[in-house]
Write a protein that holds these residues in place. Structure first.
Motif, mmCIF file in Angstrom:
data_model
loop_
_atom_site.group_PDB
_atom_site.id
_atom_site.type_symbol
_atom_site.label_atom_id
_atom_site.label_comp_id
_atom_site.label_asym_id
_atom_site.label_seq_id
_atom_site.Cartn_x
_atom_site.Cartn_y
_atom_site.Cartn_z
ATOM 1 N N ARG A 1 0.832 -1.215 0.000
ATOM 2 C CA ARG A 1 0.000 0.000 0.000
ATOM 3 C C ARG A 1 0.855 1.248 0.000
ATOM 4 O O ARG A 1 1.944 1.296 0.555
ATOM 5 C CB ARG A 1 -0.981 -0.040 1.155
ATOM 6 C CG ARG A 1 -0.617 0.559 2.516
ATOM 7 C CD ARG A 1 0.670 0.093 3.113
ATOM 8 N NE ARG A 1 0.857 0.454 4.495
ATOM 9 C CZ ARG A 1 1.548 1.524 4.918
ATOM 10 N NH1 ARG A 1 2.155 2.320 4.084
ATOM 11 N NH2 ARG A 1 1.680 1.774 6.203
ATOM 12 N N ALA B 1 0.331 5.126 1.259
ATOM 13 C CA ALA B 1 -0.640 5.743 2.173
ATOM 14 C C ALA B 1 -0.329 7.220 2.441
ATOM 15 O O ALA B 1 0.059 7.586 3.553
ATOM 16 C CB ALA B 1 -0.646 4.959 3.484
ATOM 17 N N PRO B 2 -0.506 8.083 1.434
ATOM 18 C CA PRO B 2 -0.163 9.496 1.647
ATOM 19 C C PRO B 2 -1.218 10.250 2.458
ATOM 20 O O PRO B 2 -2.377 9.845 2.503
ATOM 21 C CB PRO B 2 -0.120 10.054 0.216
ATOM 22 C CG PRO B 2 -1.118 9.219 -0.525
ATOM 23 C CD PRO B 2 -1.030 7.841 0.084
ATOM 24 N N SER B 3 -0.800 11.332 3.090
ATOM 25 C CA SER B 3 -1.723 12.261 3.745
ATOM 26 C C SER B 3 -1.902 13.436 2.789
ATOM 27 O O SER B 3 -0.914 14.068 2.413
ATOM 28 C CB SER B 3 -1.134 12.760 5.058
ATOM 29 O OG SER B 3 -0.907 11.675 5.914
ATOM 30 N N GLU C 1 -4.702 8.956 4.002
ATOM 31 C CA GLU C 1 -4.606 9.132 5.454
ATOM 32 C C GLU C 1 -4.975 10.588 5.795
ATOM 33 O O GLU C 1 -4.111 11.448 5.963
ATOM 34 C CB GLU C 1 -3.201 8.741 5.925
ATOM 35 C CG GLU C 1 -2.899 7.291 5.546
ATOM 36 C CD GLU C 1 -2.002 6.552 6.523
ATOM 37 O OE1 GLU C 1 -1.099 7.147 7.097
ATOM 38 O OE2 GLU C 1 -2.226 5.326 6.691
ATOM 39 N N TYR D 1 -1.897 8.990 13.922
ATOM 40 C CA TYR D 1 -1.262 8.241 12.839
ATOM 41 C C TYR D 1 -0.966 6.810 13.280
ATOM 42 O O TYR D 1 -1.313 5.847 12.603
ATOM 43 C CB TYR D 1 0.020 8.959 12.398
ATOM 44 C CG TYR D 1 0.976 8.065 11.661
ATOM 45 C CD1 TYR D 1 0.602 7.490 10.446
ATOM 46 C CD2 TYR D 1 2.231 7.750 12.184
ATOM 47 C CE1 TYR D 1 1.462 6.637 9.772
ATOM 48 C CE2 TYR D 1 3.091 6.906 11.516
ATOM 49 C CZ TYR D 1 2.707 6.351 10.320
ATOM 50 O OH TYR D 1 3.547 5.499 9.663
ATOM 51 N N VAL E 1 -2.866 3.715 11.463
ATOM 52 C CA VAL E 1 -2.050 3.006 10.474
ATOM 53 C C VAL E 1 -1.996 1.503 10.782
ATOM 54 O O VAL E 1 -2.106 0.669 9.884
ATOM 55 C CB VAL E 1 -0.636 3.641 10.347
ATOM 56 C CG1 VAL E 1 0.330 3.129 11.399
ATOM 57 C CG2 VAL E 1 -0.033 3.396 8.978
ATOM 58 N N ARG F 1 7.819 2.014 2.998
ATOM 59 C CA ARG F 1 7.703 3.454 3.243
ATOM 60 C C ARG F 1 9.087 4.005 3.571
ATOM 61 O O ARG F 1 10.058 3.245 3.685
ATOM 62 C CB ARG F 1 6.718 3.709 4.392
ATOM 63 C CG ARG F 1 7.150 3.066 5.691
ATOM 64 C CD ARG F 1 6.080 3.188 6.771
ATOM 65 N NE ARG F 1 6.477 2.517 7.982
ATOM 66 C CZ ARG F 1 5.654 2.195 8.975
ATOM 67 N NH1 ARG F 1 4.378 2.481 8.875
ATOM 68 N NH2 ARG F 1 6.094 1.592 10.041
ATOM 69 N N LEU G 1 10.230 6.794 8.820
ATOM 70 C CA LEU G 1 9.252 6.122 9.689
ATOM 71 C C LEU G 1 9.809 4.847 10.325
ATOM 72 O O LEU G 1 9.082 4.107 10.990
ATOM 73 C CB LEU G 1 7.966 5.831 8.897
ATOM 74 C CG LEU G 1 7.188 7.115 8.551
ATOM 75 C CD1 LEU G 1 6.080 6.832 7.543
ATOM 76 C CD2 LEU G 1 6.611 7.753 9.802
ATOM 77 N N LYS H 1 6.557 18.947 2.037
ATOM 78 C CA LYS H 1 5.483 19.192 1.076
ATOM 79 C C LYS H 1 5.430 20.645 0.622
ATOM 80 O O LYS H 1 4.784 20.973 -0.356
ATOM 81 C CB LYS H 1 4.157 18.766 1.673
ATOM 82 C CG LYS H 1 4.006 17.251 1.634
ATOM 83 C CD LYS H 1 2.674 16.788 2.134
ATOM 84 C CE LYS H 1 2.533 15.292 1.907
ATOM 85 N NZ LYS H 1 1.754 14.616 2.908
HETATM 86 N N1 GLU Z 1 0.577 8.847 5.927
HETATM 87 C C1 GLU Z 1 1.973 8.780 6.211
HETATM 88 C C2 GLU Z 1 2.704 9.905 5.525
HETATM 89 O O1 GLU Z 1 2.174 10.495 4.598
HETATM 90 C C3 GLU Z 1 2.621 7.479 5.744
HETATM 91 C C4 GLU Z 1 2.127 6.330 6.494
HETATM 92 C C5 GLU Z 1 2.846 5.007 6.230
HETATM 93 O O2 GLU Z 1 3.283 4.745 5.110
HETATM 94 O O3 GLU Z 1 2.893 4.230 7.157
HETATM 95 O O4 GLU Z 1 3.799 10.203 5.925
#
Ligand code: GLU
Length: 297
Positions: free
Chosen positions: A13, A15-17, A49, A209, A213, A227, A231, A268
């Motif tokens: 996956r 999973a962007p915010s 997200e 988060y 997540v 990712r 993280l 960003k």
């Molecule tokens: N939503 C998170 C972000 O944009 C990433 C989450 C993930 O990949 O676990 O940094």
């Protein structure tokens, strides 16, 4: 109990915010997930997200779809949008509260800052988490149940935090994860104490988060979390929550970060590496692959 089902395909996956324009770092993450899924006959999911409604906007979300489509990626429908599933996260929080593992945290950011400044003025070094933020003081762990109820009923603003000491005492034995990424590899010991009493539910936005997540990765049966290395340390908290909530353990691949001209992680707000900006300036999807150091898909 949680062994991956060998008959189901691997699930990846991105999973962007949607709280800003996607940049080259996101492109690397999205392309890696997409290509790794295709290479092993797996599934590629996109998850939005967007629990922080104060920062996420429909325009940024639309830009995510536009940028990824332009890059030539295809993902499964429907896309899971976290803002539509708050009740799911709430019930997990309720479970942790019932287990005595989550407590209402009443201190404001200003009060925390003042407590840290006072301790440091007295010569006590205040512990910081792996992201550099001061740990939340542990005083609120000890507020009585009656006092908590009185304060909550009277409308006192509060977050919910994990009581890390209790969580460690019941769930940290041999806690680790399997790392296959660009940094340290192999079995990584999860150092959760470094994070202190992490936020599970924010006072200004539902869920956190960390909580959402791990719940979504489990619900969507994600087998491979790919990712950025930023993280990597958070994975310790995720493994702890997975154990407390009895969720399966995915494999982890934390990839290298794309750095800006100043040698720092892209943000960003840096327009120059924004995918939409690069596209407007005439870059092609294969230019983006080249810029992030990945070959043709
Ligand atoms: N939503 C998170 C972000 O944009 C990433 C989450 C993930 O990949 O676990 O940094």
């Amino acid at each position: 109990m949680h062994a991956a089902d060998p008959s189901s395909p691997p699930v990846f996956r991105f999973a962007p915010s949607p709280n800003g324009q996607l940049h080259l770092g996101h492109a690397l993450s999205a392309i890696l997930n997409h290509d790794m899924a295709k290479a092993v006959g797996g599934r590629f999911l996109l998850r939005i997200e967007d629990i922080d409604v104060t920062r996420c906007t429909p325009e940024f979300e639309q830009a995510v779809y536009d940028d990824l489509t332009w890059l030539g990626l295809d993902w499964e429908s429907p896309v899971r949008r976290q803002s539509e599933h708050i009740a799911h996260y709430q019930s997990a929080l309720d479970g942790l509260i019932e287990m005595g593992l989550a407590y209402p945290a009443f201190m404001t950011r200003g009060e925390v800052k003042a407590a840290v400044a006072k301790a440091e003025a007295d010569g006590t070094a205040w512990p910081r988490d792996p992201d550099g933020a001061p740990l939340y003081p542990t005083d609120d762990r000890h507020v009585s149940e009656t006092e908590r109820q009185t304060r909550i009923t009277s409308g006192a603003r509060h977050a919910w935090r994990l009581d890390m000491a209790k969580a460690i005492s019941i769930a940290s034995d041999g806690l680790s994860w399997n790392e296959e990424g660009d940094g340290e590899k192999g079995v990584i010991t999860a150092d959760v104490s470094a994070w202190g009493d992490v936020v599970l539910w924010r006072s200004d936005a539902p869920s956190s988060y960390h909580l959402s997540v791990v719940l979504d990765d489990a619900l969507q049966r994600v087998t491979h979390v790919v990712r950025g290395l930023d993280l990597f340390q958070s994975t310790a908290v995720h493994r702890l929550l997975q154990r407390l909530l009895d969720l399966p353990e995915p494999r982890y691949h934390h990839h290298r970060l794309i750095l800006g001209a100043d040698g720092r992680k892209l943000s960003k707000s840096e327009g120059s590496t924004g995918l939409a900006t690069l596209r407007e300036e005439g870059a092609s999807p294969s230019d983006i692959r080249r810029l992030v150091g990945i070959g043709a898909g």
